[in-house]
Design an enzyme around this catalytic site. Structure first.
Site, PDB file in Angstrom:
ATOM      1  N   GLN A  42      33.889 -55.087 117.590  1.00 12.01           N
ATOM      2  CA  GLN A  42      33.475 -53.725 118.012  1.00 12.01           C
ATOM      3  C   GLN A  42      34.254 -52.541 117.836  1.00 12.01           C
ATOM      4  O   GLN A  42      35.695 -52.956 118.064  1.00 12.01           O
ATOM      5  CB  GLN A  42      33.436 -54.017 119.576  1.00 12.01           C
ATOM      6  CG  GLN A  42      32.913 -52.734 120.464  1.00 12.01           C
ATOM      7  CD  GLN A  42      32.827 -53.016 122.050  1.00 12.01           C
ATOM      8  OE1 GLN A  42      33.317 -54.043 122.437  1.00 12.01           O
ATOM      9  NE2 GLN A  42      32.585 -52.033 122.690  1.00 12.01           N
ATOM     10  N   GLY A  58      39.466 -49.282 124.123  1.00 12.88           N
ATOM     11  CA  GLY A  58      39.634 -50.190 122.942  1.00 12.88           C
ATOM     12  C   GLY A  58      41.271 -50.299 122.909  1.00 12.88           C
ATOM     13  O   GLY A  58      41.697 -50.828 121.899  1.00 12.88           O
ATOM     14  N   GLU A  59      41.990 -50.231 123.936  1.00 12.89           N
ATOM     15  CA  GLU A  59      43.290 -50.071 123.924  1.00 12.89           C
ATOM     16  C   GLU A  59      43.826 -51.583 123.789  1.00 12.89           C
ATOM     17  O   GLU A  59      44.719 -51.715 122.845  1.00 12.89           O
ATOM     18  CB  GLU A  59      43.593 -49.807 125.443  1.00 12.89           C
ATOM     19  CG  GLU A  59      45.561 -49.968 125.450  1.00 12.89           C
ATOM     20  CD  GLU A  59      46.254 -48.806 124.885  1.00 12.89           C
ATOM     21  OE1 GLU A  59      47.359 -49.026 124.918  1.00 12.89           O
ATOM     22  OE2 GLU A  59      45.527 -47.613 124.667  1.00 12.89           O
ATOM     23  N   ARG A  60      42.933 -52.621 124.124  1.00 14.58           N
ATOM     24  CA  ARG A  60      43.406 -54.124 124.010  1.00 14.58           C
ATOM     25  C   ARG A  60      43.042 -54.283 122.339  1.00 14.58           C
ATOM     26  O   ARG A  60      44.067 -55.071 121.733  1.00 14.58           O
ATOM     27  CB  ARG A  60      42.816 -55.260 124.627  1.00 14.58           C
ATOM     28  CG  ARG A  60      43.073 -55.075 126.258  1.00 14.58           C
ATOM     29  CD  ARG A  60      42.298 -56.143 127.086  1.00 14.58           C
ATOM     30  NE  ARG A  60      42.910 -57.339 126.762  1.00 14.58           N
ATOM     31  CZ  ARG A  60      41.984 -58.120 126.296  1.00 14.58           C
ATOM     32  NH1 ARG A  60      40.999 -57.774 125.667  1.00 14.58           N
ATOM     33  NH2 ARG A  60      42.376 -59.314 126.223  1.00 14.58           N
TER      34      ARG A  60
END
Length: 270
Positions: A42, A58-60
């Site tokens: 993703q 989408g930080e992780r």
């Protein structure tokens, strides 16, 4: 104009403000291993900035890519510029849907969204699809001292009990009650009963109680020492003035009364 899927240097991705205060390093390590084996499933969600792109969601995944030593990432860039309030709203909605925030992070995120977008608690509740009571209770957790916030964030103190504790004005008493909760000596129901008893005792200590009936279902209660008609008039004038100011600011009744309580507490401590 449609979103654009592009490859950008990771160093050009600006993370921006993040309501989350902690990240599961073990989870990020597992995510990195998954990306190593199957690729990034993703893309990161971003908006353009003058220097590059700013991360919305989408930080992780971004942290996992950095841990792998990657220098580029696939991102989905939304068209146009996105206001900080909109960015925070998207981030909050995304994480709330995944139940991905701890209660304190959620509370800080809601407060940040209110401050950035100049929104009332009611407006934020509609934007996030939450009840006004849920938003009010979340914001109440921010009144707790840092030590108790940490216990709520870790799950040692459930958020509903944390909210009840946030209404305890005496810090020593608040800590004693929290210790009983942490020691499994006090349930939510027992805490609720205890706080009711404490409030009744406080009201008794504070002085006389007078109830004025204004009509069917309309009553106003005054509690204080040496109550007189002049006192009642003075209090009502102060309350009306503050309520009118709060109304122009778009505050809800819950937020307004909470602010009055905080102001009173600050006045006693000064």
């Amino acid at each position: 104009m449609n979103p654009e899927l592009i490859i950008v240097p990771i160093e050009s991705i600006e993370a921006g403000p993040q309501p989350r205060t902690t990240f599961d390093e073990g989870g990020i390590k597992k995510l990195a291993q998954s990306i190593e084996q199957t690729g990034l499933q993703q893309p990161l969600l971003c908006v353009r900035t003058k220097k590059g792109v700013r991360l919305i969601d989408g930080e992780r995944r971004l942290r996992a890519l950095k841990s792998l030593g990657r220098t580029e990432a696939q991102v989905l860039v939304l068209p146009g510029e996105l206001a900080e309030a909109d960015r925070l709203a998207r981030l909050m909605v995304s994480n709330l849907q995944r139940q991905d925030f701890n209660p304190i992070e959620r509370a800080f995120g809601i407060r940040a969204l209110m401050d950035e977008a100049k929104l009332t608690a009611d407006a934020v509740s509609k934007l996030l699809g939450l009840s006004p009571a849920t938003v009010s209770k979340a914001l109440g957790l921010l009144r707790l001292p840092d030590s108790l916030k940490a216990h709520v964030a870790s799950g040692a103190i459930p958020p509903d009990i944390g909210y009840l504790l946030s209404g305890v004005e005496d810090e020593t008493e608040q800590q004693q009650l929290a210790d009983e909760v942490l020691g499994n000596r006090l349930t939510r129901e027992a805490l609720t009963r205890k706080l009711k008893r404490v409030r009744r005792q406080q009201e008794t200590q504070r002085g006389a109680r007078v109830t004025a009936t204004l009509g069917p279902g309309k009553t106003v209660m005054f509690v204080g020492n040496e109550l007189t008609l002049d006192t009642v008039v003075e209090w009502l004038e102060q309350l009306t003035s503050k309520a009118r100011k709060a109304k122009t600011q778009g505050l809800t009744l819950q937020t307004f009364t909470s602010a009055l309580r905080d102001q009173s507490k600050a006045g006693r401590n000064s």
